[in-house]
Each structure stands twice: as structure tokens, then as C-alpha cells.
Design a protein around this motif. Structure first.
Motif, mmCIF file in Angstrom:
data_model
loop_
_atom_site.group_PDB
_atom_site.id
_atom_site.type_symbol
_atom_site.label_atom_id
_atom_site.label_comp_id
_atom_site.label_asym_id
_atom_site.label_seq_id
_atom_site.Cartn_x
_atom_site.Cartn_y
_atom_site.Cartn_z
ATOM 1 N N ASP A 92 0.830 -1.200 0.000
ATOM 2 C CA ASP A 92 0.000 0.000 0.000
ATOM 3 C C ASP A 92 0.871 1.260 0.000
ATOM 4 O O ASP A 92 0.590 2.214 -0.734
ATOM 5 C CB ASP A 92 -0.930 -0.009 1.210
ATOM 6 C CG ASP A 92 -1.907 1.136 1.180
ATOM 7 O OD1 ASP A 92 -2.691 1.215 0.203
ATOM 8 O OD2 ASP A 92 -1.889 1.972 2.100
ATOM 9 N N CYS B 140 2.229 1.818 -3.456
ATOM 10 C CA CYS B 140 1.193 2.361 -4.340
ATOM 11 C C CYS B 140 0.909 3.833 -4.022
ATOM 12 O O CYS B 140 0.705 4.639 -4.926
ATOM 13 C CB CYS B 140 -0.095 1.546 -4.231
ATOM 14 S SG CYS B 140 0.041 -0.119 -4.922
ATOM 15 N N ARG B 141 0.921 4.198 -2.744
ATOM 16 C CA ARG B 141 0.734 5.609 -2.363
ATOM 17 C C ARG B 141 1.870 6.464 -2.909
ATOM 18 O O ARG B 141 1.649 7.593 -3.351
ATOM 19 C CB ARG B 141 0.643 5.758 -0.857
ATOM 20 C CG ARG B 141 -0.683 5.351 -0.294
ATOM 21 C CD ARG B 141 -0.674 5.539 1.221
ATOM 22 N NE ARG B 141 -1.839 4.911 1.795
ATOM 23 C CZ ARG B 141 -2.754 5.576 2.506
ATOM 24 N NH1 ARG B 141 -2.608 6.854 2.734
ATOM 25 N NH2 ARG B 141 -3.787 4.948 2.988
ATOM 26 N N ILE C 63 3.541 5.908 -5.589
ATOM 27 C CA ILE C 63 3.350 6.008 -7.040
ATOM 28 C C ILE C 63 2.207 6.957 -7.378
ATOM 29 O O ILE C 63 2.336 7.815 -8.252
ATOM 30 C CB ILE C 63 3.083 4.613 -7.644
ATOM 31 C CG1 ILE C 63 4.330 3.747 -7.529
ATOM 32 C CG2 ILE C 63 2.611 4.723 -9.095
ATOM 33 C CD1 ILE C 63 4.096 2.279 -7.835
ATOM 34 N N TYR C 64 1.075 6.830 -6.689
ATOM 35 C CA TYR C 64 -0.128 7.574 -7.039
ATOM 36 C C TYR C 64 -0.297 8.867 -6.254
ATOM 37 O O TYR C 64 -1.178 9.661 -6.572
ATOM 38 C CB TYR C 64 -1.368 6.692 -6.853
ATOM 39 C CG TYR C 64 -1.460 5.643 -7.914
ATOM 40 C CD1 TYR C 64 -1.985 5.941 -9.153
ATOM 41 C CD2 TYR C 64 -0.987 4.357 -7.687
ATOM 42 C CE1 TYR C 64 -2.046 4.987 -10.145
ATOM 43 C CE2 TYR C 64 -1.042 3.394 -8.669
ATOM 44 C CZ TYR C 64 -1.566 3.713 -9.893
ATOM 45 O OH TYR C 64 -1.614 2.771 -10.879
ATOM 46 N N GLY C 65 0.510 9.090 -5.245
ATOM 47 C CA GLY C 65 0.383 10.299 -4.444
ATOM 48 C C GLY C 65 -0.774 10.181 -3.475
ATOM 49 O O GLY C 65 -1.394 9.140 -3.335
ATOM 50 N N SER D 269 -4.424 10.687 -1.714
ATOM 51 C CA SER D 269 -5.796 10.553 -2.190
ATOM 52 C C SER D 269 -6.670 11.557 -1.448
ATOM 53 O O SER D 269 -6.628 11.651 -0.228
ATOM 54 C CB SER D 269 -6.302 9.135 -1.931
ATOM 55 O OG SER D 269 -7.684 9.042 -2.190
ATOM 56 N N GLY E 32 -3.662 3.094 -1.091
ATOM 57 C CA GLY E 32 -2.890 3.099 -2.325
ATOM 58 C C GLY E 32 -3.231 1.924 -3.221
ATOM 59 O O GLY E 32 -3.292 2.051 -4.448
ATOM 60 N N LEU F 26 -6.326 2.689 -5.147
ATOM 61 C CA LEU F 26 -6.032 3.577 -6.274
ATOM 62 C C LEU F 26 -5.433 2.790 -7.437
ATOM 63 O O LEU F 26 -5.773 3.012 -8.600
ATOM 64 C CB LEU F 26 -5.076 4.687 -5.832
ATOM 65 C CG LEU F 26 -5.622 5.649 -4.791
ATOM 66 C CD1 LEU F 26 -4.506 6.553 -4.271
ATOM 67 C CD2 LEU F 26 -6.770 6.470 -5.346
ATOM 68 N N TYR F 27 -4.552 1.849 -7.115
ATOM 69 C CA TYR F 27 -3.949 1.011 -8.151
ATOM 70 C C TYR F 27 -5.006 0.145 -8.834
ATOM 71 O O TYR F 27 -5.033 0.025 -10.064
ATOM 72 C CB TYR F 27 -2.841 0.152 -7.534
ATOM 73 C CG TYR F 27 -2.130 -0.746 -8.516
ATOM 74 C CD1 TYR F 27 -1.477 -0.224 -9.622
ATOM 75 C CD2 TYR F 27 -2.113 -2.123 -8.334
ATOM 76 C CE1 TYR F 27 -0.817 -1.043 -10.520
ATOM 77 C CE2 TYR F 27 -1.442 -2.949 -9.220
ATOM 78 C CZ TYR F 27 -0.805 -2.400 -10.316
ATOM 79 O OH TYR F 27 -0.155 -3.207 -11.208
ATOM 80 N N GLU G 8 -8.178 0.788 -9.107
ATOM 81 C CA GLU G 8 -9.003 1.669 -9.938
ATOM 82 C C GLU G 8 -8.302 1.969 -11.260
ATOM 83 O O GLU G 8 -8.936 2.011 -12.314
ATOM 84 C CB GLU G 8 -9.325 2.960 -9.198
ATOM 85 C CG GLU G 8 -10.321 2.775 -8.075
ATOM 86 C CD GLU G 8 -10.541 4.025 -7.248
ATOM 87 O OE1 GLU G 8 -9.854 5.055 -7.476
ATOM 88 O OE2 GLU G 8 -11.403 3.968 -6.359
ATOM 89 N N ASP G 9 -6.985 2.163 -11.210
ATOM 90 C CA ASP G 9 -6.218 2.382 -12.429
ATOM 91 C C ASP G 9 -6.249 1.133 -13.304
ATOM 92 O O ASP G 9 -6.364 1.219 -14.530
ATOM 93 C CB ASP G 9 -4.786 2.764 -12.065
ATOM 94 C CG ASP G 9 -4.041 3.416 -13.204
ATOM 95 O OD1 ASP G 9 -4.683 4.049 -14.073
ATOM 96 O OD2 ASP G 9 -2.799 3.324 -13.226
#
Length: 87
Positions: free
Chosen positions: A29, A32-33, A35-37, A39, A45, A48-49, A51-52
């Protein structure tokens, strides 16, 4: 490097693996946070991954061997983590 739990044969053994499972999920997690920044709605995270991955499902299934299996396993792991964390 992912750690593995040597148990997982009985419910009692699975409980002993719980810290390993939660630690590994937390590490994923956090990655992933990174990578995605952050939320806005405080999603994990991993969520978010996922969802991508949903948005790119068509390309993923064509270009990545085992994509559907990976997606389903990650979604299942996230659901199990949520169940464990909130019970």
C-alpha cells in the motif's frame, strides 16, 4: 522482498500469519501511495492502483500475461485485509 508465512494450514496457524499478511499489505500500500500520491478521499494506495487497473483493463488483458489473475488476487487480498483490519 515478500515474506511468506510457513503456516496457513489451520485457522490457528492463519492467525499466527496475520502480522505477516498485514505487514506485507502495508508495504504494498505504501508503494502504491508513493506512485499515485495522496488521495483526496483517503483511499488506500492499493485501491487507487486497482481503480487504475479497472481503467486499463482492456489493454492489460491484451498486453500482460496473467493480468486478470493478478487483478483478481490483488482485489481479493485487499478485501481480506479490509475484513481483518475492521473486524
Amino acid at each position: 522482498m515478500l515474506r511468506t508465512c510457513p503456516f496457513a494450514l489451520t485457522a490457528t496457524d492463519a492467525v499466527r500469519c496475520l502480522p505477516v499478511i498485514l505487514d506485507e499489505f502495508k508495504a504494498l500500500d505504501n508503494l502504491c501511495r508513493d506512485i499515485y500520491g495522496g488521495s483526496v478521499d483517503n483511499k488506500l494506495g492499493v485501491t487507487l492502483y486497482l481503480e487504475d487497473m479497472d481503467k486499463k483493463a482492456h489493454r492489460g488483458t491484451i498486453n500482460v500475461s496473467g493480468w486478470v489473475s493478478d487483478y483478481n488476487r490483488l482485489k481479493s487480498a485487499r478485501n481480506i485485509r479490509n475484513e481483518l483490519a475492521h473486524s
